[in-house]
Design an enzyme around this catalytic site. Structure first.
Site, PDB file in Angstrom:
ATOM      1  N   ARG A  26       0.820  -1.216   0.000  1.00 53.20           N
ATOM      2  CA  ARG A  26       0.000   0.000   0.000  1.00 53.20           C
ATOM      3  C   ARG A  26       0.856   1.269   0.000  1.00 53.20           C
ATOM      4  NH1 ARG A  26      -5.621  -1.188   1.663  1.00 53.20           N
ATOM      5  NH2 ARG A  26      -5.878  -3.054   0.444  1.00 53.20           N
ATOM      6  N   ARG A  30      -3.462   6.430   0.986  1.00 52.61           N
ATOM      7  CA  ARG A  30      -4.076   7.604   1.601  1.00 52.61           C
ATOM      8  C   ARG A  30      -3.199   8.367   2.578  1.00 52.61           C
ATOM      9  NH1 ARG A  30      -8.882   3.828   3.145  1.00 52.61           N
ATOM     10  NH2 ARG A  30      -7.060   2.486   2.960  1.00 52.61           N
ATOM     11  N   ARG A  39      -6.492  11.068  -6.375  1.00 55.05           N
ATOM     12  CA  ARG A  39      -7.763  10.354  -6.239  1.00 55.05           C
ATOM     13  C   ARG A  39      -8.940  11.308  -6.430  1.00 55.05           C
ATOM     14  NH1 ARG A  39      -9.886   7.380  -0.830  1.00 55.05           N
ATOM     15  NH2 ARG A  39     -10.560   9.520  -0.467  1.00 55.05           N
ATOM     16  N   ASP A  76      -6.495  -3.155  -7.673  1.00 56.06           N
ATOM     17  CA  ASP A  76      -7.049  -3.808  -6.478  1.00 56.06           C
ATOM     18  C   ASP A  76      -7.356  -5.264  -6.791  1.00 56.06           C
ATOM     19  OD1 ASP A  76      -8.075  -2.839  -3.648  1.00 56.06           O
ATOM     20  OD2 ASP A  76      -9.408  -4.426  -4.339  1.00 56.06           O
ATOM     21  N   TYR A 153     -14.507 -12.406  -0.385  1.00 56.85           N
ATOM     22  CA  TYR A 153     -15.220 -11.154  -0.700  1.00 56.85           C
ATOM     23  C   TYR A 153     -16.402 -11.408  -1.634  1.00 56.85           C
ATOM     24  CZ  TYR A 153     -11.466  -8.495   1.510  1.00 56.85           C
ATOM     25  OH  TYR A 153     -10.582  -7.979   2.425  1.00 56.85           O
TER      26      TYR A 153
HETATM   27  O1  CP3 Z   1       0.168   0.226  -3.116  1.00 63.25           O
HETATM   28  C1  CP3 Z   1      -0.233  -0.950  -3.279  1.00 63.25           C
HETATM   29  O2  CP3 Z   1      -0.074  -1.846  -2.432  1.00 63.25           O
HETATM   30  C2  CP3 Z   1      -0.865  -1.319  -4.604  1.00 63.25           C
HETATM   31  C3  CP3 Z   1      -2.265  -1.252  -4.710  1.00 63.25           C
HETATM   32  C4  CP3 Z   1      -3.148  -2.182  -3.881  1.00 63.25           C
HETATM   33  C5  CP3 Z   1      -4.396  -1.753  -3.355  1.00 63.25           C
HETATM   34  N1  CP3 Z   1      -5.021  -2.835  -2.831  1.00 63.25           N
HETATM   35  C6  CP3 Z   1      -4.897  -0.389  -3.424  1.00 63.25           C
HETATM   36  C7  CP3 Z   1      -5.990   0.022  -2.502  1.00 63.25           C
HETATM   37  C8  CP3 Z   1      -3.006  -3.535  -3.573  1.00 63.25           C
HETATM   38  C9  CP3 Z   1      -1.846  -4.477  -3.824  1.00 63.25           C
HETATM   39  C10 CP3 Z   1      -4.212  -3.937  -2.924  1.00 63.25           C
HETATM   40  C11 CP3 Z   1      -4.484  -5.317  -2.492  1.00 63.25           C
HETATM   41  C12 CP3 Z   1      -5.724  -5.615  -1.763  1.00 63.25           C
HETATM   42  N2  CP3 Z   1      -6.958  -5.054  -1.929  1.00 63.25           N
HETATM   43  C13 CP3 Z   1      -5.837  -6.648  -0.808  1.00 63.25           C
HETATM   44  C14 CP3 Z   1      -4.742  -7.584  -0.399  1.00 63.25           C
HETATM   45  C15 CP3 Z   1      -3.763  -6.963   0.530  1.00 63.25           C
HETATM   46  C16 CP3 Z   1      -4.300  -6.672   1.896  1.00 63.25           C
HETATM   47  O3  CP3 Z   1      -4.417  -5.460   2.202  1.00 63.25           O
HETATM   48  O4  CP3 Z   1      -4.583  -7.616   2.640  1.00 63.25           O
HETATM   49  C17 CP3 Z   1      -7.166  -6.652  -0.347  1.00 63.25           C
HETATM   50  C18 CP3 Z   1      -7.740  -7.567   0.712  1.00 63.25           C
HETATM   51  C19 CP3 Z   1      -7.867  -5.649  -1.077  1.00 63.25           C
HETATM   52  C20 CP3 Z   1      -9.314  -5.314  -0.988  1.00 63.25           C
HETATM   53  C21 CP3 Z   1      -9.515  -3.952  -0.510  1.00 63.25           C
HETATM   54  N3  CP3 Z   1      -9.218  -2.807  -1.223  1.00 63.25           N
HETATM   55  C22 CP3 Z   1     -10.047  -3.557   0.742  1.00 63.25           C
HETATM   56  C23 CP3 Z   1     -10.507  -4.511   1.833  1.00 63.25           C
HETATM   57  C24 CP3 Z   1     -10.058  -2.172   0.750  1.00 63.25           C
HETATM   58  C25 CP3 Z   1     -10.640  -1.299   1.821  1.00 63.25           C
HETATM   59  C26 CP3 Z   1      -9.773  -1.275   3.020  1.00 63.25           C
HETATM   60  C27 CP3 Z   1      -8.896  -0.074   2.977  1.00 63.25           C
HETATM   61  O5  CP3 Z   1      -7.682  -0.198   3.179  1.00 63.25           O
HETATM   62  O6  CP3 Z   1      -9.475   1.011   2.751  1.00 63.25           O
HETATM   63  C28 CP3 Z   1      -9.487  -1.711  -0.466  1.00 63.25           C
HETATM   64  C29 CP3 Z   1      -9.283  -0.315  -0.867  1.00 63.25           C
HETATM   65  C30 CP3 Z   1      -7.927   0.064  -1.377  1.00 63.25           C
HETATM   66  N4  CP3 Z   1      -7.107  -0.681  -2.192  1.00 63.25           N
HETATM   67  C31 CP3 Z   1      -7.283   1.319  -1.162  1.00 63.25           C
HETATM   68  C32 CP3 Z   1      -6.081   1.297  -1.863  1.00 63.25           C
HETATM   69  C33 CP3 Z   1      -5.057   2.396  -1.985  1.00 63.25           C
HETATM   70  C34 CP3 Z   1      -7.873   2.477  -0.383  1.00 63.25           C
HETATM   71  C35 CP3 Z   1      -8.942   3.065  -1.237  1.00 63.25           C
HETATM   72  C36 CP3 Z   1      -9.052   4.565  -1.145  1.00 63.25           C
HETATM   73  O7  CP3 Z   1      -8.210   5.283  -1.699  1.00 63.25           O
HETATM   74  O8  CP3 Z   1     -10.046   5.000  -0.564  1.00 63.25           O
END
Ligand code: CP3
Length: 344
Positions: A26, A30, A39, A76, A153
């Protein structure tokens, strides 16, 4: 610079380096004001994922700011369910929501794995852009969710603390559950293979909820799909390394690389780095596992924990990372301090 000189690729090939290469899960996110600005320009998170120019920009932001050794594609894991036909949206402050899969009828509405490119083409464009614009020393990582985590999911329609709806479907209608796992596995192979064709130099398989699979279920639904995906990828792309992240696998981390063919196992911070070195790094490259909270709390505790992690993994192939994603409340100054500590 030759591709094989990139530090992460050297570690993934089994080399022990004096200073470990580093990146963060990540890392585009944010906690960075520039991410929030881009964003906002995109409108929302999913529009950002599907906009190759803006997704390229946010992928590059942490590289510019910190000089990490790898960039991870901005996308994602839930784009694959969407490409299979599930509805997907994000509720601000809460997380993802999807249409649910509870029975054969719901499963029947999904499209074939071969059709995912229609939706996912912009993601491949982001990778092509990144290969053009990344510094020559920075490796490009592609990724997908592992089938079990994606299934949790798709079945529940949201994140769940204990993955109960997915475990329930596995118990009550194993035929539908297995069919869903199979569809996701096929789609993941096609997706990751296309990511490599578009320029990903490493791919990572995120099994964030692997820890809730025990015993036989772990072997069947975490280990076996990873093995199948890696075998299929290696047939087409023998030189592309794969990082597997069966998060919170505990003792199931032991032997995971050998059993699946993964080139590296990423460790979460529920295990100590000393345990990881003794039990997992003995088999090859590992990645991890500093607790993300240090990026919020900082200070001497951050420096000490970072040094302990680097020291524990010093004797073998190793990529520095956090144990899970960096959180929105993290301070970028702590990321600087962490990197300074890793690089001495
Ligand atoms: O920078 C990176 O790591 C690359 C991009 C990336 C994102 N999600 C962007 C993201 C990667 C590799 C992921 C993987 C991901 N997504 C996983 C596996 C890794 C982990 O965290 O366990 C999972 C389970 C998801 C599903 C997901 N996406 C969830 C549950 C959420 C909401 C929780 C949260 O952190 O807000 C997301 C949203 C998400 N994916 C964001 C980002 C940058 C935040 C969204 C935003 O900008 O509002």
């Amino acid at each position: 610079m030759k591709t094989q000189d990139k530090l992460i690729l050297r570690a993934l090939a089994g080399e022990t380096l004096p200073v470990p290469p580093a990146w963060m899960m990540r890392q585009a996110g944010r906690y960075l004001p520039e991410y929030m600005a881009t964003r906002a320009q995109a409108g929302d998170f999913l529009s950002l994922c599907y906009n190759p120019d803006l997704a390229t920009e946010v992928t590059l932001q942490p590289i510019r700011r910190f000089g990490f050794d790898a960039a991870i594609l901005f996308a994602d894991i839930l784009l694959v369910p969407q490409a299979l036909g599930a509805d997907l949206w994000f509720v601000t402050g809460e997380g993802p929501r999807l249409s649910t899969i509870q029975n054969l009828d719901d499963f029947g509405k999904l499209g074939p794995a071969a059709d995912i490119h229609e939706t996912l083409n912009p993601i491949y464009q982001t990778l092509r852009n990144l290969r053009e614009s990344l510094p020559p020393e920075t490796a490009l990582i592609g990724f997908a969710g592992a089938p079990w985590t994606v299934a949790t999911y798709m079945i529940a329609g949201r994140g769940t603390p204990d993955q109960a709806p997915a475990h329930a479907l596995m118990q009550n209608d194993v035929a539908v559950f297995d069919a869903l796992m199979d569809r996701i596995t096929e789609a993941t192979i096609i997706y990751l293979s296309a990511q490599i064709d578009a320029g990903a130099e490493v791919v990572k398989l995120f099994d964030s909820w692997a820890g809730s699979l025990k015993g036989e279920a772990f072997a069947k639904y975490a280990l076996a799909p990873a093995k199948r995906i890696i075998k299929a990828l290696k047939e087409k792309h023998p030189d592309t390394p794969v990082i597997a992240f069966p998060r919170e696998a505990g003792d199931n981390y032991i032997g995971f690389a050998k059993a699946t063919g993964a080139d590296c196992v990423a460790l979460d911070n529920s295990v100590t780095p000393e345990w990881g070195a003794a039990n997992v790094q003995v088999d090859g490259c590992v990645q991890g596992n500093l607790a993300s909270r240090h990026m919020v709390t900082g200070g001497q505790e951050l420096v000490d924990a970072t040094k302990r992690t680097v020291d524990a993994f010093r004797e073998g192939p190793y990529i520095f990372n956090l144990g899970h994603g960096i959180t929105p409340d993290a301070d970028p100054a702590n990321v600087e301090l962490m990197l300074k500590t890793v690089r001495g």
